[in-house]
Design a protein around this motif. Sequence first.
Motif, PDB file in Angstrom:
ATOM      1  N   ARG A  91    -105.716 -79.470 -25.882  1.00  0.00           N
ATOM      2  CA  ARG A  91    -105.239 -80.250 -24.736  1.00  0.00           C
ATOM      3  C   ARG A  91    -106.380 -80.627 -23.789  1.00  0.00           C
ATOM      4  NH1 ARG A  91    -100.488 -76.487 -24.610  1.00  0.00           N
ATOM      5  NH2 ARG A  91     -98.631 -77.735 -25.113  1.00  0.00           N
ATOM      6  N   GLY A  92    -107.430 -79.820 -23.767  1.00  0.00           N
ATOM      7  CA  GLY A  92    -108.531 -80.069 -22.841  1.00  0.00           C
ATOM      8  C   GLY A  92    -109.719 -80.779 -23.446  1.00  0.00           C
ATOM      9  N   ILE A  93    -109.648 -81.145 -24.732  1.00  0.00           N
ATOM     10  CA  ILE A  93    -110.759 -81.853 -25.376  1.00  0.00           C
ATOM     11  C   ILE A  93    -110.663 -83.332 -25.033  1.00  0.00           C
ATOM     12  CG2 ILE A  93    -111.922 -82.405 -27.529  1.00  0.00           C
ATOM     13  CD1 ILE A  93    -112.018 -79.456 -26.830  1.00  0.00           C
ATOM     14  N   THR A  94    -111.687 -83.851 -24.389  1.00  0.00           N
ATOM     15  CA  THR A  94    -111.692 -85.251 -23.969  1.00  0.00           C
ATOM     16  C   THR A  94    -112.685 -86.065 -24.798  1.00  0.00           C
ATOM     17  OG1 THR A  94    -113.383 -84.785 -22.293  1.00  0.00           O
ATOM     18  CG2 THR A  94    -111.071 -84.692 -21.595  1.00  0.00           C
ATOM     19  N   LEU A  95    -112.407 -87.345 -24.909  1.00  0.00           N
ATOM     20  CA  LEU A  95    -113.338 -88.302 -25.513  1.00  0.00           C
ATOM     21  C   LEU A  95    -113.904 -89.140 -24.379  1.00  0.00           C
ATOM     22  CD1 LEU A  95    -114.510 -89.556 -28.156  1.00  0.00           C
ATOM     23  CD2 LEU A  95    -112.614 -91.189 -28.058  1.00  0.00           C
ATOM     24  N   GLU A  96    -115.227 -89.103 -24.214  1.00  0.00           N
ATOM     25  CA  GLU A  96    -115.847 -89.712 -23.042  1.00  0.00           C
ATOM     26  C   GLU A  96    -117.103 -90.494 -23.404  1.00  0.00           C
ATOM     27  OE1 GLU A  96    -116.596 -86.890 -19.920  1.00  0.00           O
ATOM     28  OE2 GLU A  96    -115.032 -85.537 -20.642  1.00  0.00           O
ATOM     29  N   LEU A  97    -117.543 -91.288 -22.443  1.00  0.00           N
ATOM     30  CA  LEU A  97    -118.874 -91.876 -22.515  1.00  0.00           C
ATOM     31  C   LEU A  97    -119.903 -90.787 -22.258  1.00  0.00           C
ATOM     32  CD1 LEU A  97    -118.344 -95.053 -20.284  1.00  0.00           C
ATOM     33  CD2 LEU A  97    -118.076 -94.879 -22.772  1.00  0.00           C
ATOM     34  N   PHE A 171    -121.589 -77.827 -23.589  1.00  0.00           N
ATOM     35  CA  PHE A 171    -121.198 -77.678 -24.989  1.00  0.00           C
ATOM     36  C   PHE A 171    -120.492 -78.969 -25.379  1.00  0.00           C
ATOM     37  CE2 PHE A 171    -118.286 -75.168 -28.110  1.00  0.00           C
ATOM     38  CZ  PHE A 171    -118.984 -75.715 -29.183  1.00  0.00           C
ATOM     39  N   LEU A 172    -121.256 -79.901 -25.937  1.00  0.00           N
ATOM     40  CA  LEU A 172    -120.743 -81.226 -26.263  1.00  0.00           C
ATOM     41  C   LEU A 172    -120.796 -81.459 -27.765  1.00  0.00           C
ATOM     42  CD1 LEU A 172    -122.800 -83.254 -23.614  1.00  0.00           C
ATOM     43  CD2 LEU A 172    -120.595 -82.178 -23.274  1.00  0.00           C
ATOM     44  N   ARG A 173    -119.957 -82.373 -28.216  1.00  0.00           N
ATOM     45  CA  ARG A 173    -119.965 -82.779 -29.618  1.00  0.00           C
ATOM     46  C   ARG A 173    -120.085 -84.298 -29.660  1.00  0.00           C
ATOM     47  NH1 ARG A 173    -115.187 -80.109 -32.209  1.00  0.00           N
ATOM     48  NH2 ARG A 173    -113.976 -81.649 -31.063  1.00  0.00           N
ATOM     49  N   VAL A 174    -121.112 -84.799 -30.338  1.00  0.00           N
ATOM     50  CA  VAL A 174    -121.285 -86.246 -30.475  1.00  0.00           C
ATOM     51  C   VAL A 174    -120.251 -86.773 -31.464  1.00  0.00           C
ATOM     52  CG1 VAL A 174    -122.855 -88.099 -31.162  1.00  0.00           C
ATOM     53  CG2 VAL A 174    -123.752 -86.079 -29.975  1.00  0.00           C
ATOM     54  N   LYS A 175    -119.574 -87.843 -31.089  1.00  0.00           N
ATOM     55  CA  LYS A 175    -118.568 -88.437 -31.971  1.00  0.00           C
ATOM     56  C   LYS A 175    -118.820 -89.936 -32.114  1.00  0.00           C
ATOM     57  CE  LYS A 175    -113.576 -88.849 -32.804  1.00  0.00           C
ATOM     58  NZ  LYS A 175    -113.644 -88.185 -34.119  1.00  0.00           N
ATOM     59  N   GLU A 176    -118.975 -90.379 -33.342  1.00  0.00           N
ATOM     60  CA  GLU A 176    -119.161 -91.795 -33.624  1.00  0.00           C
ATOM     61  C   GLU A 176    -117.839 -92.402 -34.065  1.00  0.00           C
ATOM     62  OE1 GLU A 176    -122.238 -92.049 -36.534  1.00  0.00           O
ATOM     63  OE2 GLU A 176    -123.846 -91.694 -35.065  1.00  0.00           O
ATOM     64  N   MET A 177    -117.573 -93.625 -33.595  1.00  0.00           N
ATOM     65  CA  MET A 177    -116.336 -94.316 -33.953  1.00  0.00           C
ATOM     66  C   MET A 177    -116.625 -95.790 -34.182  1.00  0.00           C
ATOM     67  SD  MET A 177    -113.687 -92.556 -31.209  1.00  0.00           S
ATOM     68  CE  MET A 177    -112.205 -93.313 -31.896  1.00  0.00           C
ATOM     69  N   THR A 178    -115.974 -96.370 -35.176  1.00  0.00           N
ATOM     70  CA  THR A 178    -116.104 -97.795 -35.426  1.00  0.00           C
ATOM     71  C   THR A 178    -115.279 -98.570 -34.396  1.00  0.00           C
ATOM     72  OG1 THR A 178    -114.190 -97.854 -36.902  1.00  0.00           O
ATOM     73  CG2 THR A 178    -116.347 -97.355 -37.901  1.00  0.00           C
ATOM     74  N   ILE A 179    -115.492 -99.874 -34.346  1.00  0.00           N
ATOM     75  CA  ILE A 179    -114.722-100.710 -33.427  1.00  0.00           C
ATOM     76  C   ILE A 179    -113.221-100.614 -33.714  1.00  0.00           C
ATOM     77  CG2 ILE A 179    -114.266-103.093 -32.685  1.00  0.00           C
ATOM     78  CD1 ILE A 179    -117.282-103.635 -33.018  1.00  0.00           C
ATOM     79  N   PRO A 180    -112.766-100.739 -34.984  1.00  0.00           N
ATOM     80  CA  PRO A 180    -111.327-100.597 -35.242  1.00  0.00           C
ATOM     81  C   PRO A 180    -110.779 -99.219 -34.858  1.00  0.00           C
ATOM     82  CG  PRO A 180    -112.385-101.680 -37.101  1.00  0.00           C
ATOM     83  CD  PRO A 180    -113.481-101.194 -36.201  1.00  0.00           C
ATOM     84  N   GLU A 181    -111.565 -98.169 -35.058  1.00  0.00           N
ATOM     85  CA  GLU A 181    -111.114 -96.831 -34.680  1.00  0.00           C
ATOM     86  C   GLU A 181    -110.908 -96.719 -33.174  1.00  0.00           C
ATOM     87  OE1 GLU A 181    -113.040 -94.036 -38.202  1.00  0.00           O
ATOM     88  OE2 GLU A 181    -114.246 -94.522 -36.435  1.00  0.00           O
ATOM     89  N   VAL A 182    -111.805 -97.319 -32.412  1.00  0.00           N
ATOM     90  CA  VAL A 182    -111.674 -97.280 -30.960  1.00  0.00           C
ATOM     91  C   VAL A 182    -110.484 -98.123 -30.498  1.00  0.00           C
ATOM     92  CG1 VAL A 182    -112.775 -97.912 -28.778  1.00  0.00           C
ATOM     93  CG2 VAL A 182    -114.103 -96.770 -30.557  1.00  0.00           C
TER      94      VAL A 182
END
Length: 214
Positions: A91-97, A171-182
């Motif tokens: 619940r607390g995991i965010t996707l951010e810039l 404690f960060l995790r880099v996440k890559e996403m394609t344009i359609p995924e976003v």
Amino acid sequence: MNDIKNVKIVEMTNSKFLKPYRILYKQGSREKIWDCVRGHDSVAILIFNITRNVFVFVEQFRPPVFASRESTDTGKKIDIGESWENVDGERGITLELCAGIRDKNLTPEQTASEEIFEECGYQVEPNKLEKMKTFIGSVGAFGGQQNLFYTEVEDSMKVGDGGGLAHEGEFLRVKEMTIPEVESYIAQDHVNSPPGFLFAILWFKLNKQSHYSV
């Protein structure tokens, strides 16, 4: 990252980052009170890797987001002394810039360059950042400014692992996403992301997306 245990709500007596204060003022004929929090201005960066046409974001556990969602979803109150043992840390995991506070004597561009390296591992010079906007990050309590930037990177510019500064508790995790995924992500009814993230994606769609194949 989502392995969260032994959560307890305690009173904040001393903080390195936040200082509560109260403003007394008169608006028209009415005396008014407003409770506020003093903190740091910040930067955020929308990163697009043009080698593989993917966005570069970060995921991290945000305790206030967790507490708010835990309270909303389960009915538990966020009160001093409240404790939760078995919780869903997701619940607390965010996707951010990629982002960071301005707590050094650096320009916004210099701060952004540092954050890109620390969090995502790319070496980007300050003059390679394109300014999107400066806006108010929180109008109700903080009132501070965030400088929002855009930058394009290539795989050859990846010179570090990213993940944040462990000695500062990051404690960060880099996440890559394609344009359609976003596009699919922001089309959801609920997203665990802040407003600046959504604004940046819409800015990209209006100003940059036509340059890249989807």
